[in-house]
Design a protein around this motif. Structure first.
Motif, PDB file in Angstrom:
ATOM      1  N   VAL A   1      -4.033  -1.763   7.725  1.00  0.00           N
ATOM      2  CA  VAL A   1      -3.107  -2.324   6.603  1.00  0.00           C
ATOM      3  C   VAL A   1      -3.933  -2.081   5.153  1.00  0.00           C
ATOM      4  O   VAL A   1      -3.055  -1.819   4.242  1.00  0.00           O
ATOM      5  CB  VAL A   1      -3.192  -4.133   6.720  1.00  0.00           C
ATOM      6  CG1 VAL A   1      -2.412  -4.491   5.513  1.00  0.00           C
ATOM      7  CG2 VAL A   1      -2.374  -4.407   8.107  1.00  0.00           C
ATOM      8  N   PHE A   2      -5.149  -2.044   5.003  1.00  0.00           N
ATOM      9  CA  PHE A   2      -5.770  -1.742   3.884  1.00  0.00           C
ATOM     10  C   PHE A   2      -5.456  -0.375   3.386  1.00  0.00           C
ATOM     11  O   PHE A   2      -5.017   0.008   2.267  1.00  0.00           O
ATOM     12  CB  PHE A   2      -7.160  -1.929   3.934  1.00  0.00           C
ATOM     13  CG  PHE A   2      -8.008  -1.831   2.767  1.00  0.00           C
ATOM     14  CD1 PHE A   2      -7.977  -2.568   1.638  1.00  0.00           C
ATOM     15  CD2 PHE A   2      -8.576  -0.516   2.262  1.00  0.00           C
ATOM     16  CE1 PHE A   2      -8.751  -2.385   0.375  1.00  0.00           C
ATOM     17  CE2 PHE A   2      -9.290  -0.276   1.240  1.00  0.00           C
ATOM     18  CZ  PHE A   2      -9.235  -1.082   0.061  1.00  0.00           C
TER      19      PHE A   2
ATOM     20  N   THR B   1       0.694   5.014  -5.867  1.00  0.00           N
ATOM     21  CA  THR B   1       0.117   3.857  -5.193  1.00  0.00           C
ATOM     22  C   THR B   1       0.178   2.646  -6.087  1.00  0.00           C
ATOM     23  O   THR B   1      -0.303   1.457  -5.410  1.00  0.00           O
ATOM     24  CB  THR B   1      -1.497   4.388  -5.193  1.00  0.00           C
ATOM     25  OG1 THR B   1      -2.146   4.631  -6.416  1.00  0.00           O
ATOM     26  CG2 THR B   1      -1.654   5.456  -4.035  1.00  0.00           C
TER      27      THR B   1
ATOM     28  N   ASP C   1      -2.818   1.595   4.384  1.00  0.00           N
ATOM     29  CA  ASP C   1      -1.329   1.606   3.970  1.00  0.00           C
ATOM     30  C   ASP C   1      -1.170   0.998   2.406  1.00  0.00           C
ATOM     31  O   ASP C   1      -0.391   1.677   1.920  1.00  0.00           O
ATOM     32  CB  ASP C   1      -0.635   0.915   4.877  1.00  0.00           C
ATOM     33  CG  ASP C   1      -0.617   1.542   6.112  1.00  0.00           C
ATOM     34  OD1 ASP C   1      -0.826   2.823   6.279  1.00  0.00           O
ATOM     35  OD2 ASP C   1      -0.214   0.815   7.172  1.00  0.00           O
ATOM     36  N   ARG C   2      -1.827   0.394   1.972  1.00  0.00           N
ATOM     37  CA  ARG C   2      -1.742  -0.369   0.792  1.00  0.00           C
ATOM     38  C   ARG C   2      -2.513   0.279  -0.380  1.00  0.00           C
ATOM     39  O   ARG C   2      -2.254  -0.089  -1.424  1.00  0.00           O
ATOM     40  CB  ARG C   2      -2.057  -1.798   0.627  1.00  0.00           C
ATOM     41  CG  ARG C   2      -1.293  -2.867   1.797  1.00  0.00           C
ATOM     42  CD  ARG C   2      -1.695  -4.152   1.649  1.00  0.00           C
ATOM     43  NE  ARG C   2      -0.886  -5.039   2.666  1.00  0.00           N
ATOM     44  CZ  ARG C   2      -0.797  -6.169   2.756  1.00  0.00           C
ATOM     45  NH1 ARG C   2      -2.171  -6.821   2.111  1.00  0.00           N
ATOM     46  NH2 ARG C   2      -0.252  -7.084   3.575  1.00  0.00           N
ATOM     47  N   THR C   3      -3.287   1.376   0.082  1.00  0.00           N
ATOM     48  CA  THR C   3      -3.946   2.074  -0.836  1.00  0.00           C
ATOM     49  C   THR C   3      -3.799   3.445  -0.868  1.00  0.00           C
ATOM     50  O   THR C   3      -3.153   4.213  -1.559  1.00  0.00           O
ATOM     51  CB  THR C   3      -5.491   1.855  -0.837  1.00  0.00           C
ATOM     52  OG1 THR C   3      -5.879   1.917   0.520  1.00  0.00           O
ATOM     53  CG2 THR C   3      -5.791   0.250  -1.094  1.00  0.00           C
TER      54      THR C   3
END
Length: 377
Positions: A289-290, A343, A292-294
């Motif tokens: 998840v991390f 991003t 994917d968000r960065t």
């Protein structure tokens, strides 16, 4: 003692130096190995008598007619620890083959001694492996360490450090290679090496909390020696010095350190880990998840990922980053703006730069190698 497998091996070895027909029989006269497979399982009366008498027996053409299962030649008893354990026979004119008799017997007995030594060595190694496994995994109340260690002449209260080595080369597990590795390590009688799964060794080396430099130099030499023997990468993880039941902690530390080792940093000490400690405790699902968000939006653009890496290793200095990448400062500004657009994170801001730094670390240790870029952090 004299199994069919060992007998077949002896026949194969003898065939390399002698052309005559060979048989090996048990003390009851049953042939268990032969250059002529058709004779295996047959009763050899000459071998039975040779075993009973315990001395060389010459068999003639006349014996072929009156004794069961024999051919002209010689039979010799095979001795091990002063007992007859079998008989080896050589077919041919007794006058011609007798001169080879003592050579044949000596060669056979040496092969048996070598095999027995191998079995004893294997047994000792298995006992040591079982002891180390119990030491590092079972609860303190489950085993009496002192009693088991005494049988192996080991002092469990001596300070040692657990070191895990991943050779990525299964050939190191073969007995001949394993023996060479043990000899190369120059272990003291209170130090241990055991095979620890697929292409891995576990070492317990004598050391102390204040002897880091000596241990580090020793691991450098071990890494260099193993690397010289294989084309595969060799990775090493070291725990902290411990003794007794605390060795479990050193083992878990070594395991954690090994997982953080890579081609650029092949030797990792657990006590040097900082941010990696937190990474190790985070679930893979949360890591995904991390990512994917960065950094995942940048993966289709290798040049942007590379720019981020160089920026991190240049202490976020735009000047040094541009110089290291051989690009104009305006080109670097464009790339950083592009990274922000993709991003929503600005790599020039300290908070966002920290997120990218962590994302790159996760990417480098991702089980599926989501990034093909080299680990330069």
């Amino acid at each position: 003692m004299l199994t069919m497998t060992l007998a077949e091996k002896i026949v194969d070895e003898v065939k390399k130096v002698l052309t005559e027909e060979i048989i090996i029989a048990q003390t009851n006269g049953t042939i268990i190995a032969a250059t002529d497979p058709a004779r295996i399982g047959q009763f050899h009366e000459g071998a039975y008598l040779t075993s009973f008498e315990g001395q060389k027996r010459i068999l003639t053409k006349d014996d072929e007619q009156r004794m069961k299962g024999v051919k002209a030649g010689i039979n010799l008893p095979i001795y091990f620890k002063q007992e007859v354990i079998g008989v080896i026979g050589m077919t041919g004119n007794p006058i011609h083959v007798s001169p080879f008799g003592e050579i044949l017997r000596k060669m056979t007995e040496l092969l048996i001694q070598e095999h027995e030594f191998f079995l004893e060595t294997e047994t000792d190694e298995r006992q040591l492996e079982a002891f180390v496994f119990d030491w590092l995994h079972l609860p303190e109340t489950a085993i009496d360490l002192t009693e088991k260690a005494a049988r192996l002449q080991l002092d469990v209260n001596m300070q040692r450090v657990v070191v895990l080595i991943d050779c990525h080369d299964e050939s190191f597990m073969k007995q001949d290679q394993y023996k060479k590795v043990k000899e190369m390590l120059h272990l003291t009688h209170q130090e241990m090496i055991v095979r620890w799964g697929h292409a891995r060794f576990l070492l317990m080396l004598q050391t102390s909390a204040n002897d880091r430099d000596t241990l580090q130099q020793r691991l450098f030499h071990i890494h260099a020696a193993l690397t010289a023997r294989s084309t595969s990468k060799v990775l090493i993880g070291a725990g902290k010095p411990a003794a007794g039941q605390m060795m479990k902690q050193s083992f878990h530390q070594a395991f954690r350190a090994l997982k953080m080792a890579n081609a650029d940093t092949p030797i990792v000490f657990d006590e040097d880990l900082t941010l990696e400690l937190f990474i190790e405790e985070v679930s893979q699902e949360t890591k995904e998840v991390f990512l994917d968000r960065t950094i995942v939006p940048l993966l289709p653009y290798p040049e942007l990922v590379k720019t981020l890496r160089v920026l991190m290793t240049s202490d976020c200095s735009l000047k040094y980053t541009a110089e290291a990448m051989h690009v104009h400062i305006n080109t670097l500004h464009y790339r950083l703006k592009r990274i922000q657009d993709l991003t929503t994170l600005d790599p020039k801001r300290m908070q966002d730069a920290m997120l990218f730094y962590l994302a790159l670390m996760l990417l480098d240790h991702h089980p599926n190698n989501r990034s093909k870029q080299p680990d330069i952090l």
